[in-house]
Design a protein around this motif. Structure first.
Motif, mmCIF file in Angstrom:
data_model
loop_
_atom_site.group_PDB
_atom_site.id
_atom_site.type_symbol
_atom_site.label_atom_id
_atom_site.label_comp_id
_atom_site.label_asym_id
_atom_site.label_seq_id
_atom_site.Cartn_x
_atom_site.Cartn_y
_atom_site.Cartn_z
ATOM 1 N N PRO A 1 -5.298 0.305 -12.496
ATOM 2 C CA PRO A 1 -5.565 0.747 -11.129
ATOM 3 C C PRO A 1 -6.576 -0.133 -10.410
ATOM 4 N N ALA A 2 -7.156 -1.109 -11.134
ATOM 5 C CA ALA A 2 -8.079 -2.051 -10.484
ATOM 6 C C ALA A 2 -7.337 -2.975 -9.525
ATOM 7 N N LEU A 3 -6.022 -3.108 -9.700
ATOM 8 C CA LEU A 3 -5.214 -3.902 -8.775
ATOM 9 C C LEU A 3 -4.815 -3.046 -7.572
ATOM 10 N N THR A 4 -4.585 -3.694 -6.446
ATOM 11 C CA THR A 4 -4.087 -2.969 -5.275
ATOM 12 C C THR A 4 -2.716 -2.382 -5.593
ATOM 13 N N GLU A 5 -2.295 -1.385 -4.823
ATOM 14 C CA GLU A 5 -0.986 -0.773 -5.071
ATOM 15 C C GLU A 5 0.135 -1.790 -4.900
ATOM 16 N N ASP B 1 -0.035 -4.996 -5.488
ATOM 17 C CA ASP B 1 -0.039 -5.885 -6.648
ATOM 18 C C ASP B 1 0.420 -5.152 -7.909
ATOM 19 N N GLN B 2 0.160 -3.853 -7.991
ATOM 20 C CA GLN B 2 0.679 -3.083 -9.123
ATOM 21 C C GLN B 2 2.202 -3.107 -9.125
ATOM 22 N N ALA B 3 2.787 -2.899 -7.947
ATOM 23 C CA ALA B 3 4.244 -2.946 -7.835
ATOM 24 C C ALA B 3 4.768 -4.327 -8.195
ATOM 25 N N GLY B 4 4.077 -5.352 -7.704
ATOM 26 C CA GLY B 4 4.477 -6.715 -8.014
ATOM 27 C C GLY B 4 4.389 -7.008 -9.504
ATOM 28 N N MET B 5 3.358 -6.503 -10.164
ATOM 29 C CA MET B 5 3.181 -6.753 -11.586
ATOM 30 C C MET B 5 4.272 -6.071 -12.405
ATOM 31 N N LEU B 6 4.684 -4.890 -11.991
ATOM 32 C CA LEU B 6 5.797 -4.214 -12.672
ATOM 33 C C LEU B 6 7.076 -5.037 -12.547
ATOM 34 N N PRO C 1 9.864 -1.068 -16.395
ATOM 35 C CA PRO C 1 9.033 -1.655 -15.331
ATOM 36 C C PRO C 1 9.826 -2.014 -14.087
ATOM 37 N N MET C 2 11.087 -2.416 -14.236
ATOM 38 C CA MET C 2 11.896 -2.721 -13.054
ATOM 39 C C MET C 2 12.089 -1.481 -12.188
ATOM 40 N N ARG C 3 12.403 -0.366 -12.819
ATOM 41 C CA ARG C 3 12.600 0.883 -12.066
ATOM 42 C C ARG C 3 11.299 1.344 -11.424
ATOM 43 N N ALA C 4 10.213 1.292 -12.181
ATOM 44 C CA ALA C 4 8.926 1.743 -11.655
ATOM 45 C C ALA C 4 8.481 0.871 -10.481
ATOM 46 N N GLY C 5 8.669 -0.436 -10.611
ATOM 47 C CA GLY C 5 8.312 -1.335 -9.516
ATOM 48 C C GLY C 5 9.147 -1.080 -8.281
ATOM 49 N N LEU C 6 10.440 -0.827 -8.475
ATOM 50 C CA LEU C 6 11.322 -0.529 -7.350
ATOM 51 C C LEU C 6 10.894 0.745 -6.637
ATOM 52 N N GLU C 7 10.555 1.778 -7.404
ATOM 53 C CA GLU C 7 10.112 3.038 -6.803
ATOM 54 C C GLU C 7 8.862 2.845 -5.961
ATOM 55 N N MET C 8 7.939 2.013 -6.440
ATOM 56 C CA MET C 8 6.722 1.755 -5.674
ATOM 57 C C MET C 8 7.028 0.984 -4.391
ATOM 58 N N ARG C 9 7.931 0.023 -4.458
ATOM 59 C CA ARG C 9 8.307 -0.746 -3.265
ATOM 60 C C ARG C 9 8.949 0.153 -2.219
ATOM 61 N N ILE C 10 9.772 1.081 -2.662
ATOM 62 C CA ILE C 10 10.418 2.016 -1.735
ATOM 63 C C ILE C 10 9.355 2.899 -1.076
ATOM 64 N N GLN D 1 6.283 2.214 -0.614
ATOM 65 C CA GLN D 1 5.475 1.383 0.280
ATOM 66 C C GLN D 1 6.274 0.855 1.473
ATOM 67 N N LYS D 2 7.586 1.114 1.477
ATOM 68 C CA LYS D 2 8.498 0.647 2.531
ATOM 69 C C LYS D 2 8.497 -0.880 2.645
ATOM 70 N N LYS D 3 8.382 -1.530 1.498
ATOM 71 C CA LYS D 3 8.491 -2.986 1.420
ATOM 72 C C LYS D 3 9.963 -3.305 1.158
ATOM 73 N N TRP D 4 10.742 -3.320 2.237
ATOM 74 C CA TRP D 4 12.196 -3.301 2.081
ATOM 75 C C TRP D 4 12.766 -4.574 1.486
ATOM 76 N N GLU D 5 12.208 -5.722 1.823
ATOM 77 C CA GLU D 5 12.733 -6.959 1.233
ATOM 78 C C GLU D 5 12.507 -6.973 -0.279
ATOM 79 N N ASN D 6 11.295 -6.629 -0.700
ATOM 80 C CA ASN D 6 11.001 -6.567 -2.131
ATOM 81 C C ASN D 6 11.814 -5.490 -2.828
ATOM 82 N N ALA D 7 12.032 -4.365 -2.128
ATOM 83 C CA ALA D 7 12.860 -3.305 -2.696
ATOM 84 C C ALA D 7 14.294 -3.785 -2.891
ATOM 85 N N ALA D 8 14.798 -4.559 -1.921
ATOM 86 C CA ALA D 8 16.154 -5.101 -2.031
ATOM 87 C C ALA D 8 16.272 -6.023 -3.242
ATOM 88 N N ILE D 9 15.277 -6.892 -3.418
ATOM 89 C CA ILE D 9 15.286 -7.814 -4.555
ATOM 90 C C ILE D 9 15.204 -7.034 -5.865
#
Length: 227
Positions: free
Chosen positions: A101-105, A107-112, A131-140, A142-150
């Motif tokens: 949790p020391a990373l920003t939210e 960056d946490q999504a990015g790290m997953l 980790p792929m699923r967890a990262g995708l859920e965080m991107r959604i 956060q409404k980071k749609w390009e990253n969510a698409a990837i």
């Protein structure tokens, strides 16, 4: 039960901080470093995280000097997936589900996402799913749609691969999951407004539909992408 103390003593953290600062200072950045050139930076990442400097170690060392931003130098240019996974592990509190949790939210999504990509690159496909699923859920979220698409596109490709490797019953479940993830990737790409990913996710979706035997739908998606 006896409570186990997990706090690190100040002297222990201070020692790791000094090692981190020393390795950062003595390592020179080169235009095209070898894997050997990057080893002190990988060690600096480990020391930085042990010193409680996760965000700084991520920003200044791992992201900027090892990955070189979106270039993803170590993995894509050197194929150093093993070294990458060792560095990524330093940022996790529980492999591969909980990032520090020391990373920003963001960056946490990015790290997953990086963990999932790296595990897949090493052939550890089943481990890459979580980790792929967890990262995708965080991107959604956060409404980071390009990253969510990837992320959804990568998840679809992974599920399809697993579906082809597993027994018949599980194969159908995985392929169905791959189709769903690919369809979501198209939705997120369109929300992002990025033309490249709107095209790319349609080809991924079309390929998965084709592998699932849904050829008419696959053809329609391929035509959309071509248009």
């Amino acid at each position: 039960a006896r409570q186990v103390r997990t706090e690190k003593p100040d002297a222990w953290r201070a020692a790791h901080r000094r090692l981190y600062e020393h390795l950062c200072a003595i390592t020179k950045d080169k235009p095209q470093p070898t894997l050997e050139d990057l080893q002190p930076l990988y060690q600096a990442v480990a020391n930085g995280c042990q010193a409680g400097l996760q965000q700084e170690a991520y920003d200044k060392v791992y992201r900027d000097r090892v990955r070189r931003g979106n270039e993803d130098y170590a993995a894509r240019k050197l194929g150093a997936f093993g070294s990458e996974l060792g560095a990524v592990a330093c940022f996790f509190e529980a492999l591969w589900s909980r990032v520090s949790p020391a990373l920003t939210e963001a960056d946490q999504a990015g790290m997953l996402a990086i963990a999932g990509f790296t595990l897949r690159g090493l052939g550890r496909l089943t481990e890459a799913i979580e980790p792929m699923r967890a990262g995708l859920e965080m991107r959604i979220k956060q409404k980071k749609w390009e990253n969510a698409a990837i992320g959804a596109s990568n998840l679809s490709e992974l599920e399809l691969t697993l579906g082809m490797l597993e027994p018949t019953v599980l194969s159908g479940v995985k392929v169905a999951g791959a189709v769903e993830a690919a369809e979501q990737s198209v939705t997120y790409a369109d929300r992002s407004g990025d033309a490249f990913w709107s095209l790319g996710t349609r080809t991924t979706h079309a390929d998965v539909l084709h592998q699932a035997g849904r050829r008419a739908e696959a053809q329609a998606r391929f035509r959309e992408a071509e248009a």
